[in-house]
Design an enzyme around this catalytic site. Structure first.
Site, PDB file in Angstrom:
ATOM      1  N   GLY A  13     -67.755  29.260  35.196  1.00  0.00           N
ATOM      2  CA  GLY A  13     -68.183  30.651  35.218  1.00  0.00           C
ATOM      3  C   GLY A  13     -69.680  30.874  35.053  1.00  0.00           C
ATOM      4  O   GLY A  13     -70.095  31.949  34.608  1.00  0.00           O
ATOM      5  N   SER A  14     -70.496  29.912  35.470  1.00  0.00           N
ATOM      6  CA  SER A  14     -71.940  30.139  35.300  1.00  0.00           C
ATOM      7  C   SER A  14     -72.429  31.264  36.217  1.00  0.00           C
ATOM      8  O   SER A  14     -73.313  32.039  35.837  1.00  0.00           O
ATOM      9  CB  SER A  14     -72.736  28.852  35.519  1.00  0.00           C
ATOM     10  OG  SER A  14     -72.680  28.439  36.859  1.00  0.00           O
ATOM     11  N   ASN A  15     -71.845  31.372  37.401  1.00  0.00           N
ATOM     12  CA  ASN A  15     -72.225  32.509  38.261  1.00  0.00           C
ATOM     13  C   ASN A  15     -71.718  33.822  37.689  1.00  0.00           C
ATOM     14  O   ASN A  15     -72.397  34.852  37.777  1.00  0.00           O
ATOM     15  CB  ASN A  15     -71.701  32.305  39.682  1.00  0.00           C
ATOM     16  CG  ASN A  15     -72.600  31.404  40.498  1.00  0.00           C
ATOM     17  OD1 ASN A  15     -73.673  31.813  40.932  1.00  0.00           O
ATOM     18  ND2 ASN A  15     -72.179  30.154  40.681  1.00  0.00           N
ATOM     19  N   ARG A  66     -47.705  32.397  47.865  1.00  0.00           N
ATOM     20  CA  ARG A  66     -49.083  32.879  47.760  1.00  0.00           C
ATOM     21  C   ARG A  66     -49.117  34.400  47.616  1.00  0.00           C
ATOM     22  O   ARG A  66     -49.922  34.957  46.891  1.00  0.00           O
ATOM     23  CB  ARG A  66     -49.847  32.437  49.016  1.00  0.00           C
ATOM     24  CG  ARG A  66     -51.336  32.306  48.821  1.00  0.00           C
ATOM     25  CD  ARG A  66     -52.007  31.754  50.063  1.00  0.00           C
ATOM     26  NE  ARG A  66     -51.996  30.307  50.128  1.00  0.00           N
ATOM     27  CZ  ARG A  66     -52.882  29.519  49.516  1.00  0.00           C
ATOM     28  NH1 ARG A  66     -53.837  30.043  48.786  1.00  0.00           N
ATOM     29  NH2 ARG A  66     -52.828  28.220  49.644  1.00  0.00           N
ATOM     30  N   ARG A  92     -59.169  29.561  45.227  1.00  0.00           N
ATOM     31  CA  ARG A  92     -57.915  29.792  45.963  1.00  0.00           C
ATOM     32  C   ARG A  92     -58.252  30.473  47.276  1.00  0.00           C
ATOM     33  O   ARG A  92     -59.133  31.349  47.320  1.00  0.00           O
ATOM     34  CB  ARG A  92     -56.948  30.717  45.195  1.00  0.00           C
ATOM     35  CG  ARG A  92     -56.559  30.263  43.812  1.00  0.00           C
ATOM     36  CD  ARG A  92     -55.955  28.892  43.766  1.00  0.00           C
ATOM     37  NE  ARG A  92     -54.677  28.778  44.454  1.00  0.00           N
ATOM     38  CZ  ARG A  92     -54.089  27.615  44.711  1.00  0.00           C
ATOM     39  NH1 ARG A  92     -54.665  26.489  44.364  1.00  0.00           N
ATOM     40  NH2 ARG A  92     -52.924  27.581  45.323  1.00  0.00           N
ATOM     41  N   ILE A  93     -57.527  30.070  48.312  1.00  0.00           N
ATOM     42  CA  ILE A  93     -57.683  30.754  49.597  1.00  0.00           C
ATOM     43  C   ILE A  93     -56.857  32.035  49.545  1.00  0.00           C
ATOM     44  O   ILE A  93     -55.731  32.031  49.056  1.00  0.00           O
ATOM     45  CB  ILE A  93     -57.231  29.827  50.748  1.00  0.00           C
ATOM     46  CG1 ILE A  93     -58.251  28.683  50.853  1.00  0.00           C
ATOM     47  CG2 ILE A  93     -57.108  30.587  52.054  1.00  0.00           C
ATOM     48  CD1 ILE A  93     -57.904  27.629  51.870  1.00  0.00           C
ATOM     49  N   ASN A 108     -68.577  36.721  48.069  1.00  0.00           N
ATOM     50  CA  ASN A 108     -68.365  35.340  47.626  1.00  0.00           C
ATOM     51  C   ASN A 108     -69.696  34.612  47.630  1.00  0.00           C
ATOM     52  O   ASN A 108     -70.571  34.927  48.434  1.00  0.00           O
ATOM     53  CB  ASN A 108     -67.393  34.629  48.579  1.00  0.00           C
ATOM     54  CG  ASN A 108     -67.101  33.200  48.147  1.00  0.00           C
ATOM     55  OD1 ASN A 108     -66.914  32.935  46.954  1.00  0.00           O
ATOM     56  ND2 ASN A 108     -67.069  32.279  49.095  1.00  0.00           N
ATOM     57  N   HIS A 110     -71.243  30.798  48.159  1.00  0.00           N
ATOM     58  CA  HIS A 110     -70.855  29.492  48.710  1.00  0.00           C
ATOM     59  C   HIS A 110     -72.062  28.565  48.658  1.00  0.00           C
ATOM     60  O   HIS A 110     -73.161  28.963  49.046  1.00  0.00           O
ATOM     61  CB  HIS A 110     -70.366  29.667  50.158  1.00  0.00           C
ATOM     62  CG  HIS A 110     -69.883  28.389  50.745  1.00  0.00           C
ATOM     63  ND1 HIS A 110     -68.658  27.846  50.431  1.00  0.00           N
ATOM     64  CD2 HIS A 110     -70.480  27.504  51.581  1.00  0.00           C
ATOM     65  CE1 HIS A 110     -68.513  26.696  51.064  1.00  0.00           C
ATOM     66  NE2 HIS A 110     -69.610  26.469  51.770  1.00  0.00           N
ATOM     67  N   SER A 137     -75.276  30.655  49.916  1.00  0.00           N
ATOM     68  CA  SER A 137     -75.119  31.906  50.665  1.00  0.00           C
ATOM     69  C   SER A 137     -74.203  32.847  49.894  1.00  0.00           C
ATOM     70  O   SER A 137     -73.199  32.409  49.332  1.00  0.00           O
ATOM     71  CB  SER A 137     -74.451  31.638  52.024  1.00  0.00           C
ATOM     72  OG  SER A 137     -75.138  30.651  52.748  1.00  0.00           O
ATOM     73  N   THR A 142     -64.185  37.831  54.566  1.00  0.00           N
ATOM     74  CA  THR A 142     -63.281  38.220  55.648  1.00  0.00           C
ATOM     75  C   THR A 142     -62.138  37.209  55.663  1.00  0.00           C
ATOM     76  O   THR A 142     -62.167  36.235  54.908  1.00  0.00           O
ATOM     77  CB  THR A 142     -64.017  38.221  57.008  1.00  0.00           C
ATOM     78  OG1 THR A 142     -64.579  36.918  57.202  1.00  0.00           O
ATOM     79  CG2 THR A 142     -65.135  39.259  57.040  1.00  0.00           C
ATOM     80  N   LEU A 145     -62.200  31.664  56.387  1.00  0.00           N
ATOM     81  CA  LEU A 145     -62.825  31.020  55.217  1.00  0.00           C
ATOM     82  C   LEU A 145     -64.341  30.891  55.374  1.00  0.00           C
ATOM     83  O   LEU A 145     -64.820  30.339  56.374  1.00  0.00           O
ATOM     84  CB  LEU A 145     -62.205  29.631  55.026  1.00  0.00           C
ATOM     85  CG  LEU A 145     -62.676  28.858  53.791  1.00  0.00           C
ATOM     86  CD1 LEU A 145     -62.141  29.497  52.525  1.00  0.00           C
ATOM     87  CD2 LEU A 145     -62.243  27.400  53.883  1.00  0.00           C
ATOM     88  N   ASP A 146     -65.080  31.376  54.383  1.00  0.00           N
ATOM     89  CA  ASP A 146     -66.534  31.181  54.282  1.00  0.00           C
ATOM     90  C   ASP A 146     -67.287  31.619  55.537  1.00  0.00           C
ATOM     91  O   ASP A 146     -68.266  30.975  55.931  1.00  0.00           O
ATOM     92  CB  ASP A 146     -66.857  29.703  53.971  1.00  0.00           C
ATOM     93  CG  ASP A 146     -66.274  29.249  52.639  1.00  0.00           C
ATOM     94  OD1 ASP A 146     -66.134  30.087  51.733  1.00  0.00           O
ATOM     95  OD2 ASP A 146     -65.966  28.052  52.508  1.00  0.00           O
TER      96      ASP A 146
HETATM   97  C1  GRF Z   1     -70.578  27.336  42.483  1.00  0.00           C
HETATM   98  O1  GRF Z   1     -71.366  26.257  42.872  1.00  0.00           O
HETATM   99  C2  GRF Z   1     -70.200  28.166  43.672  1.00  0.00           C
HETATM  100  O2  GRF Z   1     -71.144  28.165  44.686  1.00  0.00           O
HETATM  101  C3  GRF Z   1     -68.944  27.507  44.144  1.00  0.00           C
HETATM  102  O3  GRF Z   1     -68.285  27.088  42.970  1.00  0.00           O
HETATM  103  C4  GRF Z   1     -69.237  26.864  41.935  1.00  0.00           C
HETATM  104  C5  GRF Z   1     -68.815  27.658  40.729  1.00  0.00           C
HETATM  105  O4  GRF Z   1     -69.559  27.356  39.584  1.00  0.00           O
HETATM  106  N1  GRF Z   1     -68.184  28.409  44.983  1.00  0.00           N
HETATM  107  P1  GRF Z   1     -69.484  28.312  38.314  1.00  0.00           P
HETATM  108  O5  GRF Z   1     -68.026  28.390  37.876  1.00  0.00           O
HETATM  109  O6  GRF Z   1     -70.038  29.648  38.691  1.00  0.00           O
HETATM  110  O7  GRF Z   1     -70.326  27.625  37.276  1.00  0.00           O
END
Ligand code: GRF
Length: 197
Positions: A13-15, A66, A92-93, A108, A110, A137, A142, A145-146
Protein backbone atom coordinates in the site's frame (compact mmCIF):
# COMPACT_ATOMS: atom_id res chain seq x y z
CA UNK A 1 -18.03 19.40 -3.68
CA UNK A 2 -15.38 17.11 -2.19
CA UNK A 3 -14.94 13.85 -4.13
CA UNK A 4 -14.88 10.61 -2.15
CA UNK A 5 -12.04 8.27 -3.11
CA UNK A 6 -11.92 4.51 -2.48
CA UNK A 7 -8.49 2.91 -2.86
CA UNK A 8 -8.18 -0.78 -3.78
CA UNK A 9 -5.02 -2.61 -2.71
CA UNK A 10 -3.54 -6.10 -2.47
CA UNK A 11 -0.18 -5.42 -0.84
CA UNK A 12 1.97 -3.02 1.10
CA UNK A 13 0.00 0.00 0.00
CA UNK A 14 2.80 2.50 -0.55
CA UNK A 15 0.85 4.10 -3.39
CA UNK A 16 -2.27 4.14 -1.21
CA UNK A 17 -0.30 6.02 1.46
CA UNK A 18 0.97 8.54 -1.10
CA UNK A 19 -2.60 9.10 -2.34
CA UNK A 20 -4.21 9.24 1.10
CA UNK A 21 -1.60 11.64 2.50
CA UNK A 22 -1.98 13.92 -0.51
CA UNK A 23 -5.73 14.39 0.08
CA UNK A 24 -5.52 17.23 2.60
CA UNK A 25 -5.93 20.99 2.71
CA UNK A 26 -7.44 22.41 -0.48
CA UNK A 27 -7.31 19.04 -2.29
CA UNK A 28 -10.66 18.41 -4.03
CA UNK A 29 -10.96 14.85 -2.67
CA UNK A 30 -10.75 12.81 0.52
CA UNK A 31 -10.20 9.06 1.09
CA UNK A 32 -13.43 7.26 2.10
CA UNK A 33 -12.32 3.60 2.13
CA UNK A 34 -9.34 1.29 1.59
CA UNK A 35 -10.41 -2.17 0.45
CA UNK A 36 -8.18 -5.21 -0.03
CA UNK A 37 -8.73 -8.64 -1.53
CA UNK A 38 -5.91 -9.94 0.70
CA UNK A 39 -6.62 -10.31 4.43
CA UNK A 40 -3.72 -8.81 6.39
CA UNK A 41 -2.35 -6.82 3.43
CA UNK A 42 0.19 -4.37 4.86
CA UNK A 43 -1.69 -1.39 3.51
CA UNK A 44 -4.76 -2.09 5.66
CA UNK A 45 -2.92 -1.25 8.91
CA UNK A 46 -1.47 1.88 7.29
CA UNK A 47 -5.00 2.96 6.35
CA UNK A 48 -6.31 2.31 9.85
CA UNK A 49 -3.39 4.33 11.29
CA UNK A 50 -4.65 7.22 9.20
CA UNK A 51 -8.23 6.84 10.39
CA UNK A 52 -9.48 5.63 6.99
CA UNK A 53 -12.22 2.96 7.05
CA UNK A 54 -11.06 -0.41 5.69
CA UNK A 55 -12.71 -3.52 4.30
CA UNK A 56 -11.46 -6.90 3.15
CA UNK A 57 -13.11 -9.12 0.54
CA UNK A 58 -11.02 -12.29 0.25
CA UNK A 59 -11.14 -13.48 -3.37
CA UNK A 60 -10.29 -17.01 -2.20
CA UNK A 61 -13.81 -17.25 -0.73
CA UNK A 62 -15.13 -16.96 -4.31
CA UNK A 63 -13.34 -19.70 -6.26
CA UNK A 64 -14.47 -19.63 -9.93
CA UNK A 65 -17.01 -16.95 -9.03
CA UNK A 66 -15.44 -13.67 -10.08
CA UNK A 67 -18.84 -11.99 -10.25
CA UNK A 68 -19.71 -13.11 -6.71
CA UNK A 69 -16.40 -11.61 -5.55
CA UNK A 70 -17.18 -8.38 -7.34
CA UNK A 71 -20.74 -8.21 -5.96
CA UNK A 72 -19.22 -8.33 -2.47
CA UNK A 73 -16.63 -5.70 -3.46
CA UNK A 74 -19.38 -3.46 -4.79
CA UNK A 75 -21.43 -3.73 -1.60
CA UNK A 76 -18.32 -2.93 0.50
CA UNK A 77 -17.58 0.02 -1.77
CA UNK A 78 -21.11 1.38 -2.03
CA UNK A 79 -21.44 1.46 1.76
CA UNK A 80 -18.98 4.37 1.49
CA UNK A 81 -20.46 5.96 -1.67
CA UNK A 82 -17.20 6.57 -3.56
CA UNK A 83 -17.05 8.99 -6.49
CA UNK A 84 -13.63 7.78 -7.66
CA UNK A 85 -11.86 4.40 -7.38
CA UNK A 86 -8.05 4.23 -7.36
CA UNK A 87 -6.46 0.86 -7.99
CA UNK A 88 -3.12 0.90 -6.19
CA UNK A 89 -1.38 -2.46 -6.50
CA UNK A 90 -4.75 -4.25 -6.71
CA UNK A 91 -3.86 -7.61 -8.22
CA UNK A 92 -7.21 -8.91 -9.50
CA UNK A 93 -8.51 -8.66 -13.02
CA UNK A 94 -11.92 -6.95 -13.06
CA UNK A 95 -14.84 -8.04 -15.23
CA UNK A 96 -16.33 -5.70 -17.85
CA UNK A 97 -19.43 -5.44 -15.62
CA UNK A 98 -17.41 -4.00 -12.73
CA UNK A 99 -15.41 -1.73 -15.04
CA UNK A 100 -18.62 -0.44 -16.68
CA UNK A 101 -20.15 0.37 -13.33
CA UNK A 102 -17.21 2.65 -12.50
CA UNK A 103 -16.49 3.81 -16.07
CA UNK A 104 -14.70 7.18 -16.19
CA UNK A 105 -14.31 7.02 -12.40
CA UNK A 106 -11.56 4.40 -11.96
CA UNK A 107 -7.80 4.94 -12.19
CA UNK A 108 -4.87 2.51 -12.08
CA UNK A 109 -1.10 2.84 -11.66
CA UNK A 110 1.03 0.52 -13.75
CA UNK A 111 4.82 0.18 -13.46
CA UNK A 112 5.76 0.65 -17.13
CA UNK A 113 5.56 3.24 -19.85
CA UNK A 114 2.32 1.92 -21.36
CA UNK A 115 1.58 0.73 -24.00
CA UNK A 116 4.88 -1.07 -23.31
CA UNK A 117 4.66 -4.06 -20.97
CA UNK A 118 1.06 -4.46 -19.83
CA UNK A 119 0.66 -7.28 -17.29
CA UNK A 120 3.30 -8.57 -14.88
CA UNK A 121 7.12 -8.52 -14.56
CA UNK A 122 7.42 -5.14 -16.23
CA UNK A 123 10.88 -4.28 -14.87
CA UNK A 124 12.46 -7.61 -15.85
CA UNK A 125 10.96 -7.22 -19.32
CA UNK A 126 12.31 -3.67 -19.70
CA UNK A 127 15.79 -4.89 -18.66
CA UNK A 128 15.64 -7.92 -20.98
CA UNK A 129 14.72 -5.62 -23.88
CA UNK A 130 17.72 -3.37 -23.14
CA UNK A 131 15.52 -0.29 -22.71
CA UNK A 132 17.34 2.95 -21.85
CA UNK A 133 14.39 4.24 -19.84
CA UNK A 134 11.51 2.90 -17.83
CA UNK A 135 8.73 4.44 -15.79
CA UNK A 136 5.13 4.28 -14.70
CA UNK A 137 1.73 5.21 -16.07
CA UNK A 138 -1.58 6.24 -14.53
CA UNK A 139 -4.50 5.39 -16.79
CA UNK A 140 -8.27 5.30 -16.75
CA UNK A 141 -9.44 1.70 -16.36
CA UNK A 142 -11.25 0.11 -19.29
CA UNK A 143 -12.24 -3.51 -19.85
CA UNK A 144 -8.91 -4.28 -21.62
CA UNK A 145 -6.05 -4.91 -19.19
CA UNK A 146 -3.67 -1.95 -18.68
CA UNK A 147 -4.81 -0.15 -21.82
CA UNK A 148 -7.20 2.70 -20.92
CA UNK A 149 -6.44 6.34 -21.77
CA UNK A 150 -3.17 7.59 -20.26
CA UNK A 151 -3.63 10.27 -17.59
CA UNK A 152 0.04 10.57 -16.63
CA UNK A 153 3.49 9.11 -17.10
CA UNK A 154 6.83 9.52 -15.33
CA UNK A 155 10.14 8.34 -16.77
CA UNK A 156 13.35 7.18 -15.11
CA UNK A 157 16.71 6.16 -16.64
CA UNK A 158 17.70 2.49 -16.65
CA UNK A 159 21.24 2.11 -15.26
CA UNK A 160 23.71 -0.48 -16.59
CA UNK A 161 23.90 -2.28 -13.24
CA UNK A 162 20.13 -2.29 -12.59
CA UNK A 163 18.31 -5.37 -11.37
CA UNK A 164 14.53 -5.65 -11.55
CA UNK A 165 14.52 -4.67 -7.84
CA UNK A 166 16.68 -1.54 -8.15
CA UNK A 167 14.71 -0.42 -11.18
CA UNK A 168 11.40 -1.08 -9.39
CA UNK A 169 12.54 1.08 -6.44
CA UNK A 170 13.47 3.96 -8.76
CA UNK A 171 10.13 3.68 -10.58
CA UNK A 172 8.17 3.52 -7.30
CA UNK A 173 9.56 6.88 -6.19
CA UNK A 174 7.98 8.31 -9.31
CA UNK A 175 4.73 6.38 -8.78
CA UNK A 176 4.39 8.12 -5.42
CA UNK A 177 4.90 11.48 -7.10
CA UNK A 178 2.79 10.93 -10.21
CA UNK A 179 -0.33 9.22 -8.85
CA UNK A 180 -1.23 11.99 -6.36
CA UNK A 181 -0.67 14.64 -9.05
CA UNK A 182 -2.99 12.83 -11.46
CA UNK A 183 -5.65 12.16 -8.81
CA UNK A 184 -5.72 15.81 -7.78
CA UNK A 185 -6.21 16.93 -11.36
CA UNK A 186 -8.77 14.15 -12.07
CA UNK A 187 -10.81 14.95 -8.95
CA UNK A 188 -10.98 18.56 -10.12
CA UNK A 189 -12.49 17.34 -13.41
CA UNK A 190 -9.35 17.82 -15.53
CA UNK A 191 -8.33 14.81 -17.68
CA UNK A 192 -5.30 16.48 -19.29
CA UNK A 193 -2.41 14.01 -18.99
CA UNK A 194 0.66 14.85 -16.91
CA UNK A 195 4.08 13.89 -18.29
CA UNK A 196 6.97 14.03 -15.84
CA UNK A 197 10.46 13.91 -17.38
C1 GRF B 1 3.21 -0.75 -7.66
O1 GRF B 1 4.48 -0.88 -8.19
C2 GRF B 1 2.20 -0.56 -8.75
O2 GRF B 1 2.69 0.09 -9.87
C3 GRF B 1 1.83 -1.97 -9.10
O3 GRF B 1 1.86 -2.67 -7.89
C4 GRF B 1 2.76 -2.04 -6.98
C5 GRF B 1 2.03 -1.78 -5.70
O4 GRF B 1 2.87 -1.35 -4.66
N1 GRF B 1 0.56 -2.00 -9.80
P1 GRF B 1 2.25 -0.71 -3.34
O5 GRF B 1 1.30 -1.74 -2.74
O6 GRF B 1 1.55 0.56 -3.71
O7 GRF B 1 3.43 -0.47 -2.45
Amino acid sequence: MTARVAILISGSGSNMVALADSMAGDHPARPCLVVSNVPGAGGLAKARDRGIPTATVDHRDFKNDREGFERKMISALEAHAPDILCLAGFMRILTPGFVDRYAERMLNIHPSLLPKYPGLDTHARALAAGDAEAGCSVHAVTADLDSGPILGQARVPVRPDDSAETLAARVQEQEHRLYPMVLRRFAAGDRTPIFLP
